[in-house]
Design a protein around this motif. Structure first.
Motif, PDB file in Angstrom:
ATOM      1  N   CYS A  95       0.809  -1.226   0.000  1.00 23.61           N
ATOM      2  CA  CYS A  95       0.000   0.000   0.000  1.00 23.61           C
ATOM      3  C   CYS A  95       0.837   1.267   0.000  1.00 23.61           C
ATOM      4  O   CYS A  95       0.287   2.372   0.003  1.00 23.61           O
ATOM      5  N   GLY A  96       2.164   1.150   0.008  1.00 25.31           N
ATOM      6  CA  GLY A  96       3.016   2.339  -0.023  1.00 25.31           C
ATOM      7  C   GLY A  96       3.254   2.887  -1.409  1.00 25.31           C
ATOM      8  O   GLY A  96       4.129   3.742  -1.608  1.00 25.31           O
ATOM      9  N   THR A  97       2.479   2.453  -2.385  1.00 25.32           N
ATOM     10  CA  THR A  97       2.674   2.900  -3.766  1.00 25.32           C
ATOM     11  C   THR A  97       2.563   4.408  -3.971  1.00 25.32           C
ATOM     12  O   THR A  97       3.234   4.943  -4.860  1.00 25.32           O
ATOM     13  N   PRO A  98       1.727   5.144  -3.203  1.00 30.16           N
ATOM     14  CA  PRO A  98       1.689   6.607  -3.422  1.00 30.16           C
ATOM     15  C   PRO A  98       3.043   7.278  -3.246  1.00 30.16           C
ATOM     16  O   PRO A  98       3.249   8.374  -3.780  1.00 30.16           O
ATOM     17  N   LEU A  99       3.973   6.650  -2.539  1.00 32.94           N
ATOM     18  CA  LEU A  99       5.301   7.239  -2.375  1.00 32.94           C
ATOM     19  C   LEU A  99       6.046   7.358  -3.695  1.00 32.94           C
ATOM     20  O   LEU A  99       6.942   8.198  -3.834  1.00 32.94           O
ATOM     21  N   ALA A 100       5.675   6.544  -4.666  1.00 27.97           N
ATOM     22  CA  ALA A 100       6.358   6.568  -5.963  1.00 27.97           C
ATOM     23  C   ALA A 100       5.749   7.565  -6.931  1.00 27.97           C
ATOM     24  O   ALA A 100       6.313   7.805  -8.006  1.00 27.97           O
ATOM     25  N   ILE A 101       4.605   8.165  -6.590  1.00 29.62           N
ATOM     26  CA  ILE A 101       3.920   9.065  -7.520  1.00 29.62           C
ATOM     27  C   ILE A 101       4.753  10.288  -7.886  1.00 29.62           C
ATOM     28  O   ILE A 101       4.861  10.629  -9.077  1.00 29.62           O
ATOM     29  N   PRO A 102       5.375  11.013  -6.924  1.00 27.61           N
ATOM     30  CA  PRO A 102       6.178  12.178  -7.325  1.00 27.61           C
ATOM     31  C   PRO A 102       7.293  11.836  -8.297  1.00 27.61           C
ATOM     32  O   PRO A 102       7.490  12.549  -9.298  1.00 27.61           O
ATOM     33  N   LEU A 103       8.023  10.751  -8.039  1.00 24.89           N
ATOM     34  CA  LEU A 103       9.087  10.352  -8.963  1.00 24.89           C
ATOM     35  C   LEU A 103       8.526   9.930 -10.311  1.00 24.89           C
ATOM     36  O   LEU A 103       9.101  10.242 -11.363  1.00 24.89           O
ATOM     37  N   LEU A 104       7.394   9.235 -10.286  1.00 22.65           N
ATOM     38  CA  LEU A 104       6.778   8.796 -11.534  1.00 22.65           C
ATOM     39  C   LEU A 104       6.355   9.990 -12.386  1.00 22.65           C
ATOM     40  O   LEU A 104       6.582  10.021 -13.600  1.00 22.65           O
ATOM     41  N   TYR A 106       7.633  12.980 -12.219  1.00 22.04           N
ATOM     42  CA  TYR A 106       8.838  13.686 -12.640  1.00 22.04           C
ATOM     43  C   TYR A 106       9.417  13.069 -13.913  1.00 22.04           C
ATOM     44  O   TYR A 106       9.760  13.777 -14.863  1.00 22.04           O
ATOM     45  N   PHE A 107       9.519  11.755 -13.939  1.00 19.02           N
ATOM     46  CA  PHE A 107      10.103  11.104 -15.109  1.00 19.02           C
ATOM     47  C   PHE A 107       9.129  11.079 -16.292  1.00 19.02           C
ATOM     48  O   PHE A 107       9.567  10.937 -17.436  1.00 19.02           O
ATOM     49  N   ARG A 108       7.838  11.201 -16.012  1.00 19.18           N
ATOM     50  CA  ARG A 108       6.872  11.284 -17.097  1.00 19.18           C
ATOM     51  C   ARG A 108       6.978  12.620 -17.828  1.00 19.18           C
ATOM     52  O   ARG A 108       6.830  12.696 -19.051  1.00 19.18           O
ATOM     53  N   THR A 109       7.191  13.708 -17.064  1.00 20.78           N
ATOM     54  CA  THR A 109       7.249  15.052 -17.657  1.00 20.78           C
ATOM     55  C   THR A 109       8.643  15.447 -18.098  1.00 20.78           C
ATOM     56  O   THR A 109       8.806  16.434 -18.804  1.00 20.78           O
ATOM     57  N   ARG A 110       9.643  14.698 -17.687  1.00 20.49           N
ATOM     58  CA  ARG A 110      11.024  15.041 -18.033  1.00 20.49           C
ATOM     59  C   ARG A 110      11.314  14.658 -19.472  1.00 20.49           C
ATOM     60  O   ARG A 110      11.112  13.513 -19.874  1.00 20.49           O
ATOM     61  N   PRO A 111      11.803  15.614 -20.301  1.00 22.76           N
ATOM     62  CA  PRO A 111      12.128  15.273 -21.695  1.00 22.76           C
ATOM     63  C   PRO A 111      13.344  14.373 -21.760  1.00 22.76           C
ATOM     64  O   PRO A 111      14.295  14.514 -20.989  1.00 22.76           O
ATOM     65  N   SER A 112      13.289  13.421 -22.660  1.00 27.46           N
ATOM     66  CA  SER A 112      14.392  12.476 -22.816  1.00 27.46           C
ATOM     67  C   SER A 112      14.662  12.239 -24.287  1.00 27.46           C
ATOM     68  O   SER A 112      13.751  12.234 -25.113  1.00 27.46           O
ATOM     69  N   THR A 253      10.468   3.600 -16.501  1.00 28.34           N
ATOM     70  CA  THR A 253       9.784   2.333 -16.736  1.00 28.34           C
ATOM     71  C   THR A 253       9.774   1.472 -15.478  1.00 28.34           C
ATOM     72  O   THR A 253       8.766   0.824 -15.159  1.00 28.34           O
ATOM     73  N   VAL A 254      10.893   1.451 -14.756  1.00 25.80           N
ATOM     74  CA  VAL A 254      10.964   0.690 -13.512  1.00 25.80           C
ATOM     75  C   VAL A 254       9.931   1.193 -12.505  1.00 25.80           C
ATOM     76  O   VAL A 254       9.205   0.412 -11.871  1.00 25.80           O
ATOM     77  N   LEU A 255       9.837   2.516 -12.355  1.00 26.28           N
ATOM     78  CA  LEU A 255       8.864   3.093 -11.424  1.00 26.28           C
ATOM     79  C   LEU A 255       7.434   2.798 -11.861  1.00 26.28           C
ATOM     80  O   LEU A 255       6.553   2.568 -11.029  1.00 26.28           O
ATOM     81  N   GLU A 256       7.198   2.799 -13.158  1.00 29.06           N
ATOM     82  CA  GLU A 256       5.856   2.497 -13.665  1.00 29.06           C
ATOM     83  C   GLU A 256       5.447   1.070 -13.339  1.00 29.06           C
ATOM     84  O   GLU A 256       4.319   0.812 -12.886  1.00 29.06           O
TER      85      GLU A 256
END
Length: 394
Positions: A95-104, A106-112, A253-256
């Motif tokens: 149930c600790g999955t919300p902890l990964a939302i900020p990082l997720l 960040y990497f979703r909006t970060r251009p690569s 992808t790992v965070l997703e």
């Protein structure tokens, strides 16, 4: 996957060096050629990539070892202080999955630079949903069986049985992930299993000091053994998903994968909590908790945080290296638990535990050294191939 990427980088560096040498010879003969600073700029880039890869691996190892050790101890504390809800212990493992939302985000909006290629090869949503749901169901079932094992068995027997997950994973990795077994890898598996067994045998006091239900040993043994096998299967299937379906090992992808698979596992666990009726006893359990209601809430909260860090490290290692390496690191955490207990719970450490820790380090170094040898052999083979192609072109 991480090794393949590193080998590819080595090939690039070799080709750049050969191109540099070729252009340099042509320049000496009076022919045109680029200046040397171009090649000298590429080699530091290669070193930085390699250092960055190792940094990611080391951070994930710390997450796995610290998260697993702390979460296991907090789970045992929960039962010893009066907690009895198996489904609650299962819920906090995912149930600790919300902890990964900020990082997720960040990497979703970060251009690569590779985002376009990753998006082009991204599987259909329905396929991704099926993978995440399947992994989530396996995780929920695995967490529930581990919760039973932690309640029904003393820490000694629990540690011994959990060590079997390395052997299970060796089999699954061979058939599902085409993992090659060398002498040092097998040596590592045997040493880590033996190390965990030593720790279990030295924990004789756990059977009397912990609140272990009477007559539940056979069920606890069978469930913990099944959980070890299912845990190994889940890691191998996760690696297979990274390699064959997602075809990406980026941090995003790992965070997703971590977020959606754990979200599915949390949904299944919460459904089990309500379907079993255990949710009705949560308030009474909190009131009768020996350390108090605040300690009850903090124990569950920090257990959730610890398991989430452990899961993040597990997914990162599976994507960067392999599921077998991930399981080897996870097994190293077995002799690490007594050290955490000595520091935070006042437990005593004896010579057997110290020997077990040294054996575990030996096993880990054997596995890492085998990967180092394989990496060097692959790099030499690629260098020979590139040299032969270069000679053929000239």
């Amino acid at each position: 996957m991480g090794e393949a990427g590193e080998i590819q980088l080595q090939i690039t560096g070799i080709r750049a060096q050969e191109a540099e040498d070729g252009h340099g010879r042509r320049a000496e003969l009076g022919g045109p050629g680029p200046c040397r600073p171009v090649a000298s700029w590429r080699r530091p880039a290669l070193s930085k990539r390699r250092l960055a890869w190792w940094a990611v691996v080391l951070v994930n190892i710390v997450f796995v070892l610290a998260g697993q050790s702390v979460a296991t101890l907090l789970g045992r504390i929960y039962y010893d202080q009066g907690g009895q809800s198996l489904w609650m212990q299962t819920v906090v493992q995912s149930c600790g999955t919300p902890l990964a939302i900020p990082l997720l985000l960040y990497f979703r909006t970060r251009p690569s630079s590779s985002s376009s290629s990753v998006a082009a090869s991204r599987p259909p949503i329905a396929k991704l949903a099926a993978i995440y749901a399947g992994l989530g169901v396996l995780l929920a079932g695995d967490n529930l069986m581990y919760s039973y094992g932690l309640l029904y068995l003393p820490m000694s027997t629990y540690s011994i049985i959990c060590a079997s997950q390395v052997s299970f994973n060796a089999v699954f990795s061979y058939f599902l992930n085409k993992e090659k077994f060398r002498a040092l890898v097998l040596n590592s598996v045997v040493l880590l299993t033996f190390s965990a067994a030593l720790v279990g045998l030295s924990h004789g006091s756990d059977g009397s000091d912990s609140d272990i239900p009477k007559g539940k040993f056979p069920a606890g043994f069978a469930l913990t053994l099944s959980a070890s096998a299912l845990y190994s299967l889940t890691l191998s299937l996760t690696q297979l998903a990274f390699e064959e379906v997602l075809k990406s090992d980026t941090l995003g992808t790992v965070l997703e994968v971590q977020f959606w698979s754990n979200t599915a596992a949390a949904c299944v666990s919460v459904a089990g909590l309500f379907a079993s009726g255990e949710w009705r006893s949560i308030a009474g359990e909190m009131e009768t908790y020996r350390k108090g209601e605040v300690a009850y809430a903090m124990t569950l909260a920090w257990t959730a945080v610890s398991w989430q860090l452990c899961t993040m490290g597990l997914m990162g290692l599976v994507a960067a290296v392999s599921s077998l390496f991930t399981n080897v690191i996870s097994t190293v955490g077995t002799p690490l638990s007594p050290v955490i207990a000595v520091i935070f719970l006042g437990d005593r450490i004896d010579g057997v535990k110290l020997v077990a820790m040294l054996i575990a380090v030996w096993g880990l170094l054997s596995y890492v050294y085998q990967h180092y040898l394989d990496d060097r052999a692959s790099a030499k083979a690629k260098k020979v191939v590139v040299a032969e192609k270069s000679d053929g072109e000239h």
